[in-house]
Design a protein around this motif. Sequence first.
Motif, PDB file in Angstrom:
ATOM      1  N   PRO A 195       0.545  -1.258  -0.223  1.00  0.00           N
ATOM      2  CA  PRO A 195      -0.038  -0.378  -0.043  1.00  0.00           C
ATOM      3  C   PRO A 195       0.906   0.982   0.303  1.00  0.00           C
ATOM      4  CG  PRO A 195       0.053  -1.481   2.200  1.00  0.00           C
ATOM      5  CD  PRO A 195       0.202  -2.024   1.279  1.00  0.00           C
ATOM      6  N   ARG A 196       2.319   0.808   0.504  1.00  0.00           N
ATOM      7  CA  ARG A 196       3.155   2.144  -0.008  1.00  0.00           C
ATOM      8  C   ARG A 196       3.726   2.439  -1.245  1.00  0.00           C
ATOM      9  NH1 ARG A 196       5.746   0.373   5.204  1.00  0.00           N
ATOM     10  NH2 ARG A 196       5.618  -1.720   4.140  1.00  0.00           N
ATOM     11  N   ALA A 197       3.579   1.268  -2.099  1.00  0.00           N
ATOM     12  CA  ALA A 197       4.533   1.524  -3.238  1.00  0.00           C
ATOM     13  C   ALA A 197       4.288   2.539  -4.268  1.00  0.00           C
ATOM     14  CB  ALA A 197       4.392   0.259  -4.056  1.00  0.00           C
ATOM     15  N   VAL A 198       2.959   2.898  -4.453  1.00  0.00           N
ATOM     16  CA  VAL A 198       2.494   4.274  -5.207  1.00  0.00           C
ATOM     17  C   VAL A 198       1.706   5.060  -4.385  1.00  0.00           C
ATOM     18  CG1 VAL A 198       1.738   4.955  -7.417  1.00  0.00           C
ATOM     19  CG2 VAL A 198       1.778   2.493  -6.942  1.00  0.00           C
ATOM     20  N   LYS A 199       3.408   6.903  -4.668  1.00  0.00           N
ATOM     21  CA  LYS A 199       2.157   7.847  -3.490  1.00  0.00           C
ATOM     22  C   LYS A 199       0.969   8.122  -4.643  1.00  0.00           C
ATOM     23  CE  LYS A 199       3.193  12.119  -1.690  1.00  0.00           C
ATOM     24  NZ  LYS A 199       5.116  12.928  -1.606  1.00  0.00           N
ATOM     25  N   LEU A 200      -0.068   8.025  -4.149  1.00  0.00           N
ATOM     26  CA  LEU A 200      -1.059   8.307  -4.384  1.00  0.00           C
ATOM     27  C   LEU A 200      -1.823   9.326  -3.335  1.00  0.00           C
ATOM     28  CD1 LEU A 200      -3.037   5.298  -5.101  1.00  0.00           C
ATOM     29  CD2 LEU A 200      -1.833   6.976  -7.118  1.00  0.00           C
ATOM     30  N   PRO A 201      -2.771  10.485  -3.837  1.00  0.00           N
ATOM     31  CA  PRO A 201      -2.830  11.759  -3.306  1.00  0.00           C
ATOM     32  C   PRO A 201      -4.717  11.137  -2.641  1.00  0.00           C
ATOM     33  CG  PRO A 201      -3.844  11.428  -5.354  1.00  0.00           C
ATOM     34  CD  PRO A 201      -2.667  10.837  -5.827  1.00  0.00           C
ATOM     35  N   ARG A 202      -4.877  12.277  -1.271  1.00  0.00           N
ATOM     36  CA  ARG A 202      -5.969  11.694  -0.447  1.00  0.00           C
ATOM     37  C   ARG A 202      -6.879  13.442  -0.439  1.00  0.00           C
ATOM     38  NH1 ARG A 202      -2.672   7.658  -0.089  1.00  0.00           N
ATOM     39  NH2 ARG A 202      -1.898   6.620   1.533  1.00  0.00           N
ATOM     40  N   VAL A 221      -4.330   7.193 -10.190  1.00  0.00           N
ATOM     41  CA  VAL A 221      -3.882   5.675 -10.498  1.00  0.00           C
ATOM     42  C   VAL A 221      -3.989   5.336 -12.239  1.00  0.00           C
ATOM     43  CG1 VAL A 221      -5.303   3.472 -10.380  1.00  0.00           C
ATOM     44  CG2 VAL A 221      -5.498   4.837  -8.512  1.00  0.00           C
ATOM     45  N   ARG A 222      -4.548   6.208 -12.583  1.00  0.00           N
ATOM     46  CA  ARG A 222      -4.366   6.125 -14.354  1.00  0.00           C
ATOM     47  C   ARG A 222      -3.573   6.680 -14.544  1.00  0.00           C
ATOM     48  NH1 ARG A 222      -7.846   9.423 -16.444  1.00  0.00           N
ATOM     49  NH2 ARG A 222      -6.552  11.062 -16.963  1.00  0.00           N
ATOM     50  N   GLN A 223      -2.993   7.960 -14.422  1.00  0.00           N
ATOM     51  CA  GLN A 223      -0.842   8.490 -14.558  1.00  0.00           C
ATOM     52  C   GLN A 223      -0.029   6.948 -13.747  1.00  0.00           C
ATOM     53  OE1 GLN A 223      -2.058  12.856 -12.428  1.00  0.00           O
ATOM     54  NE2 GLN A 223      -2.699  12.966 -15.061  1.00  0.00           N
ATOM     55  N   ALA A 224      -0.612   7.385 -13.188  1.00  0.00           N
ATOM     56  CA  ALA A 224       0.326   6.451 -12.280  1.00  0.00           C
ATOM     57  C   ALA A 224       0.943   5.019 -13.211  1.00  0.00           C
ATOM     58  CB  ALA A 224       0.010   5.718 -10.686  1.00  0.00           C
ATOM     59  N   ARG A 225      -0.463   4.278 -13.876  1.00  0.00           N
ATOM     60  CA  ARG A 225       0.172   3.067 -14.596  1.00  0.00           C
ATOM     61  C   ARG A 225       0.451   3.572 -15.984  1.00  0.00           C
ATOM     62  NH1 ARG A 225      -3.897  -1.432 -17.071  1.00  0.00           N
ATOM     63  NH2 ARG A 225      -2.582  -1.616 -19.041  1.00  0.00           N
ATOM     64  N   GLN A 226       0.384   4.591 -16.145  1.00  0.00           N
ATOM     65  CA  GLN A 226       0.949   5.338 -17.687  1.00  0.00           C
ATOM     66  C   GLN A 226       2.474   5.566 -17.003  1.00  0.00           C
ATOM     67  OE1 GLN A 226      -1.428   8.641 -18.305  1.00  0.00           O
ATOM     68  NE2 GLN A 226      -3.041   7.523 -19.218  1.00  0.00           N
ATOM     69  N   GLN A 227       2.832   5.929 -16.009  1.00  0.00           N
ATOM     70  CA  GLN A 227       4.395   6.224 -16.051  1.00  0.00           C
ATOM     71  C   GLN A 227       4.801   4.617 -15.719  1.00  0.00           C
ATOM     72  OE1 GLN A 227       3.855   9.008 -13.146  1.00  0.00           O
ATOM     73  NE2 GLN A 227       3.249  10.590 -14.153  1.00  0.00           N
ATOM     74  N   LEU A 228       4.353   3.932 -15.984  1.00  0.00           N
ATOM     75  CA  LEU A 228       4.626   2.382 -15.350  1.00  0.00           C
ATOM     76  C   LEU A 228       5.677   1.933 -16.348  1.00  0.00           C
ATOM     77  CD1 LEU A 228       2.649   0.545 -13.074  1.00  0.00           C
ATOM     78  CD2 LEU A 228       4.924   1.255 -12.318  1.00  0.00           C
ATOM     79  N   ALA A 229       7.392   2.080 -16.456  1.00  0.00           N
ATOM     80  CA  ALA A 229       7.708   1.034 -17.585  1.00  0.00           C
ATOM     81  C   ALA A 229       7.168  -0.510 -17.713  1.00  0.00           C
ATOM     82  CB  ALA A 229       9.106   1.088 -17.560  1.00  0.00           C
ATOM     83  N   LEU A 230       6.841  -0.781 -16.371  1.00  0.00           N
ATOM     84  CA  LEU A 230       6.612  -2.316 -17.002  1.00  0.00           C
ATOM     85  C   LEU A 230       5.058  -2.563 -15.888  1.00  0.00           C
ATOM     86  CD1 LEU A 230       6.999  -5.564 -17.398  1.00  0.00           C
ATOM     87  CD2 LEU A 230       8.239  -6.029 -15.510  1.00  0.00           C
TER      88      LEU A 230
END
Length: 349
Positions: A195-202, A221-230
């Motif tokens: 649960p600490r792997a991805v920094k998301l807003p509150r 969440v969408r932006q975090a996924r788009q930024q993942l290389a894998l």
Amino acid sequence: MIVLAIETSCDETAAAVVARDGAATGRVLSNVVLSQLAEHRPFGGVVPEIAARSHLDHLDSLVQRALDEAGLGFDALDGVAATGGPGLIGGVFVGSMTAKAIAAARGLPFLAVNHLEGHALTARLTDGLAFPYLLLLVSGGHCQLVEVAGIGRYRRLGGTVDDAVGEAFDKTAKLLDLGYPGGPAVERAARGGDPRAVKLPRPMAGKPGCDFSFSGLKTAVRQARQQLALFDDQAAADLAASFQAAVADVLADRCGHALDSFAADTGQRGPLVVAGGVAANQVLRARLRHLSASQGTRLIAPPLDLCTDNAAMIGWAALERLALGLSDPLDFAPKPRWPLESLTGAADT
């Protein structure tokens, strides 16, 4: 008193027989739910026309099954209830018309139950809870904090300014290719994630008031996924866990504000009741349980089968109203929208 109840507001066709003994002791004699998940899964969400047709195809047999499991016939009933709204209007029509027909044929009172009031009063069925109490109602279509002062006596303290939390779960599951329905899918995936792997807003956390916002969290969440290389199963699990933790933090923060407001209004701090489909999430329950303990009150969460849509909660709400001498005319018009705070009780009629 014994009622037959019908719930058809979304994608579960449900019928139940519920009894009330004494002032506020309830017994669920039967509670039958037919899920339509298989019919809607190919579309990634509920298709209203398919839902209504499925209700029409299966409701009569479910009513008979509910009576059979209760060991009762129509002659044992004191009333017939159905969800009168809010919900998908086609399904609400199917349930309401079926209940009206039974009530008319048997000369019984008809009760059009507000679906949200069914959720709001479930804790009285399961725990015999006295008024007043604070309610967090979280589902696919609703996210609000409400003071529950009595039957038909509700004061909304806050609600979502954009998406409901259940909708955020569904859309996150879709973004992460986790399947449908989204809530259980995200919770399953999150068990293997950090649960600490991805920094998301509150969103809204720390701000005054009791309102919610989840659209920005979905975007993050969408932006975090788009930024993942894998993007593999572990990445999906980490994002799911991070999203779930963010939701739990936001709900706990907003509930903390609501408990302060509730105490100022009523002179008591809680109890806090969580209801609705999202209330089945175990991480959320644990977070709210910790909050309640820290605030010197208790959390009441119905059993999992009474959190999701079911007819037992509709039957109990009907019995609460019937005990006050309340019923509805057979020309009641089903309502796609029906705010909880617009209801009235016996003292208001």
